[in-house]
Design an enzyme around this catalytic site. Sequence first.
Site, short mmCIF file in Angstrom:
data_model
loop_
_atom_site.label_atom_id
_atom_site.label_comp_id
_atom_site.label_asym_id
_atom_site.label_seq_id
_atom_site.Cartn_x
_atom_site.Cartn_y
_atom_site.Cartn_z
N LYS A 188 4.43 62.10 74.89
CA LYS A 188 4.67 60.74 74.37
C LYS A 188 3.39 60.12 73.82
O LYS A 188 3.44 59.23 72.97
CB LYS A 188 5.29 59.87 75.47
CG LYS A 188 4.49 59.78 76.76
CD LYS A 188 3.45 58.70 76.80
CE LYS A 188 2.64 58.76 78.08
NZ LYS A 188 1.61 57.70 78.17
N THR A 245 4.51 53.13 75.96
CA THR A 245 3.28 53.58 75.31
C THR A 245 3.28 53.29 73.82
O THR A 245 2.22 53.06 73.24
CB THR A 245 3.08 55.10 75.56
OG1 THR A 245 3.28 55.39 76.94
CG2 THR A 245 1.68 55.53 75.18
N ASN A 253 -3.45 54.80 73.34
CA ASN A 253 -3.00 55.68 72.26
C ASN A 253 -2.50 54.86 71.07
O ASN A 253 -2.83 55.14 69.92
CB ASN A 253 -1.89 56.60 72.77
CG ASN A 253 -2.42 57.63 73.75
OD1 ASN A 253 -2.97 58.64 73.36
ND2 ASN A 253 -2.25 57.37 75.04
N GLU A 278 -5.60 60.17 75.36
CA GLU A 278 -5.06 61.49 75.68
C GLU A 278 -4.29 62.11 74.51
O GLU A 278 -4.25 63.32 74.37
CB GLU A 278 -4.14 61.41 76.91
CG GLU A 278 -4.87 61.14 78.22
CD GLU A 278 -5.61 62.36 78.77
OE1 GLU A 278 -5.76 63.36 78.04
OE2 GLU A 278 -6.05 62.29 79.92
#
Length: 332
Positions: A188, A245, A253, A278
Amino acid sequence: MKTVAVIGSGSWGTALAVQLKRAGNNVILWSFKEEEAAAILAERENKEFLPGIKLDSDIIVTCKDEDITWADMIVFSSPSKFVRSMAKRFAPLIKENQIVVNVAKGLEEGSLLRLSQVIKEEIPQCRVGVLSGPSHAEEVGRNMATAIVASSEDPEVASEIQNTFMTPMFRVYTNSDIVGVELGGALKNLIALAAGISDGCGFGDNTKAALMTRGLHEISRLGIAMGAKRETFSGLAGVGDLIVTCTSMHSRNRRAGILLGQGKSLEEALNEVHMVVEGVINAKAAYELSKKLNIDMPITHEINSVLYEGKDVKQAVYDLMTRDKSEEIELI
């Protein structure tokens, strides 16, 4: 009363230390840097990574490896690229059948292993589980209602993680599908980068909704090919984590993606976010897995082209929109 050691004093590790104390545990927070441990200890606050959240005076803050030997459970909260080195470092201190919980979300570049597999390789004597789902450190630190997933191949381990972390404002579900839980958490981040790029380019809600929906399709296709259960991706570790997210400014992100969409270089974006992103770390591993398993993942492909080949972000969106015609629902 259980003693839990959290390895890693970034924003998530610090928030989980606070949460574990709320749940009635003795807590040890281990920091890689002596000066960081000293600052947190003196201020009872991690002013660099989780400002405004006070740590209970009973939480032990240390940089000494041997201090974790008092713990009944170990939580690894380091960036995904450091999970193997941290596991190797602490392996001699981990007892037989001790539970190790990984809370980092990612894949190991090169080996393409899930992080629980990496930990098990380095600490074969442990029992490993993961904690994943829609959970910003900033909100967990402030005790905002959060629901998350504990997973392990061993149901007893997942249940023990659930019992250790759960409080009225931090609800923990168990899920036996550790493959799906880990892949949902890892992949994700790439879609959140894409959503951020869309925002940074000035595209609207239609664009982001398309990226999130088709991104979930990519995650599910790869996950099922690797043995995950389809249902996991419609739960907290799948669509739940994807939503939080892709839509929140807490998401590093998404923030990095916005900066890339605004024309910043990758280096400039990472410097401005000032925390580990990440999605950038795991983009190559996800793309390599898609090639290895012959899974069509066009968003993942375009993200890699933007990050590592210098492709223009608006051209990447155009290329996604002008792919060959296809059906929306394909048999997986």
